[in-house]
Write a protein that holds these residues in place. Structure first.
Motif, PDB file in Angstrom:
ATOM      1  N   ILE A  50       3.563  -8.480  -6.733  1.00 17.95           N
ATOM      2  CA  ILE A  50       3.549  -9.052  -5.387  1.00 17.95           C
ATOM      3  C   ILE A  50       4.955  -9.468  -4.960  1.00 17.95           C
ATOM      4  O   ILE A  50       5.368  -9.244  -3.824  1.00 17.95           O
ATOM      5  CB  ILE A  50       2.585 -10.251  -5.320  1.00 17.95           C
ATOM      6  CG1 ILE A  50       1.132  -9.778  -5.465  1.00 17.95           C
ATOM      7  CG2 ILE A  50       2.758 -11.025  -4.007  1.00 17.95           C
ATOM      8  CD1 ILE A  50       0.135 -10.904  -5.639  1.00 17.95           C
ATOM      9  N   VAL A  51       5.717 -10.076  -5.896  1.00 17.08           N
ATOM     10  CA  VAL A  51       7.066 -10.555  -5.555  1.00 17.08           C
ATOM     11  C   VAL A  51       8.142  -9.536  -5.910  1.00 17.08           C
ATOM     12  O   VAL A  51       9.328  -9.863  -5.995  1.00 17.08           O
ATOM     13  CB  VAL A  51       7.356 -11.913  -6.225  1.00 17.08           C
ATOM     14  CG1 VAL A  51       6.397 -12.971  -5.711  1.00 17.08           C
ATOM     15  CG2 VAL A  51       7.283 -11.814  -7.751  1.00 17.08           C
ATOM     16  N   ASP A  52       7.736  -8.304  -6.163  1.00 15.99           N
ATOM     17  CA  ASP A  52       8.659  -7.178  -6.319  1.00 15.99           C
ATOM     18  C   ASP A  52       9.519  -7.257  -7.579  1.00 15.99           C
ATOM     19  O   ASP A  52      10.604  -6.664  -7.639  1.00 15.99           O
ATOM     20  CB  ASP A  52       9.563  -7.055  -5.085  1.00 15.99           C
ATOM     21  CG  ASP A  52      10.000  -5.624  -4.833  1.00 15.99           C
ATOM     22  OD1 ASP A  52       9.271  -4.701  -5.229  1.00 15.99           O
ATOM     23  OD2 ASP A  52      11.086  -5.428  -4.249  1.00 15.99           O
ATOM     24  N   ILE A  53       9.055  -7.983  -8.588  1.00 17.73           N
ATOM     25  CA  ILE A  53       9.761  -7.996  -9.872  1.00 17.73           C
ATOM     26  C   ILE A  53       9.449  -6.725 -10.646  1.00 17.73           C
ATOM     27  O   ILE A  53      10.315  -6.140 -11.310  1.00 17.73           O
ATOM     28  CB  ILE A  53       9.376  -9.235 -10.700  1.00 17.73           C
ATOM     29  CG1 ILE A  53       9.886 -10.510 -10.011  1.00 17.73           C
ATOM     30  CG2 ILE A  53       9.936  -9.151 -12.120  1.00 17.73           C
ATOM     31  CD1 ILE A  53       9.452 -11.786 -10.687  1.00 17.73           C
ATOM     32  N   ILE A  54       8.205  -6.293 -10.548  1.00 12.91           N
ATOM     33  CA  ILE A  54       7.779  -5.038 -11.164  1.00 12.91           C
ATOM     34  C   ILE A  54       7.348  -4.085 -10.048  1.00 12.91           C
ATOM     35  O   ILE A  54       6.400  -4.381  -9.319  1.00 12.91           O
ATOM     36  CB  ILE A  54       6.604  -5.255 -12.133  1.00 12.91           C
ATOM     37  CG1 ILE A  54       7.016  -6.181 -13.276  1.00 12.91           C
ATOM     38  CG2 ILE A  54       6.110  -3.923 -12.692  1.00 12.91           C
ATOM     39  CD1 ILE A  54       5.879  -6.515 -14.228  1.00 12.91           C
ATOM     40  N   PRO A  55       8.020  -2.961  -9.890  1.00 11.72           N
ATOM     41  CA  PRO A  55       7.638  -2.024  -8.836  1.00 11.72           C
ATOM     42  C   PRO A  55       6.339  -1.313  -9.183  1.00 11.72           C
ATOM     43  O   PRO A  55       6.124  -0.940 -10.341  1.00 11.72           O
ATOM     44  CB  PRO A  55       8.805  -1.038  -8.786  1.00 11.72           C
ATOM     45  CG  PRO A  55       9.397  -1.090 -10.163  1.00 11.72           C
ATOM     46  CD  PRO A  55       9.208  -2.502 -10.639  1.00 11.72           C
TER      47      PRO A  55
END
Length: 256
Positions: A50-55
């Motif tokens: 959700i927070v774009d740490i893992i694509p």
């Protein structure tokens, strides 16, 4: 009601191992949301996606009606305690002030108003007296309060918290619950990974049941059912079995 989070056909994998599969869900605003499921279900991975740490491998995530990079200033993310370097030489107040950096812009100094806001956030969490203490010297519960204060001083619309109730004492738990409910009363949305099934109905009004895929999501009263819990956890986990017993007793009491 506005949707603060939308996941559409979200798939996340580590190398060739699927972790989240075909995640489709919508979360309305102003909810206190529990994300529950067994170990390895992908709860933390969902938050990181959700927070774009893992694509994601495929699919989309929308927050507050847009993509994360466009609204990141309106979202506060608090990771698991294990992800934090507690030996870093920084005070509790300095940690909280980090929540104001996005408002300052490049090369702008911390203002008096920022320090006052940070101290107020520490006061809300009951630890203003620890403002000058080194973060590594604090107890687990105190450390958790500091990171929640950092999120509060950011003044986001969406809070995303990974296991904030893990490894804390009962006093800190009571403080956090009260703070979270006050934030909800202000119209904020909180998405929280949670493990204690027995307290879900007491704390949260919305729930997402997850085990690699979404089993169910919605109002606690409608979704937090024996059938959905069986699908999420299976029948062998001891804590789950205990929870089922309590649910059955509750239901029998309501429907004699």
């Amino acid at each position: 009601m506005n949707k603060v989070l939308r996941c559409k056909q979200l798939n996340v994998s580590y190398d060739t191992t699927p972790v989240l599969w075909d995640i489709n869900l919508e979360v309305p605003g102003g909810k206190l949301v529990a994300v529950i499921g067994p170990n390895g279900a992908g709860k933390s991975t969902l938050l990181k996606a959700i927070v774009d740490i893992i694509p994601p491998f495929s699919g989309t995530v929308e927050c507050l009606g847009s993509y994360f990079k466009k609204v990141r200033k309106k979202i506060a993310y608090v990771p698991q305690k294990e992800a934090v370097d507690w030996d870093f030489p920084i005070t509790a107040l300095e940690v909280v002030l980090m929540g104001r950096y996005h408002q300052l812009g490049l090369f702008k100094w911390i203002r008096k108003a920022d320090r006052e806001a940070a101290r107020h956030a520490l006061n809300v969490l009951g630890i203003e007296h620890l403002a000058d203490a080194q973060i590594g010297e604090l107890s687990g519960g105190q450390q958790q309060r500091v990171f929640i204060a950092r999120a509060i001083v950011q003044d986001p619309d969406l809070y995303i918290l990974d296991e904030p109730f893990t490894g804390i004492d009962a006093a800190t738990e009571s403080v956090l619950i009260a703070v979270f409910k006050k934030l909800q009363e202000k119209g904020k949305t909180l998405l929280i990974v949670h493990h204690d099934l027995q307290s879900v109905s007491k704390i949260f009004d919305w729930v997402i049941l997850l085990n690699t895929r979404v089993i169910a999501y919605g109002d606690v009263d409608k979704v937090f059912t024996t059938e959905n819990l069986y699908q999420t956890y299976g029948q062998k986990e001891e804590i789950f079995t205990e929870m089922i017993v309590q649910l059955k007793k509750k239901n029998s009491g309501m429907n004699p």
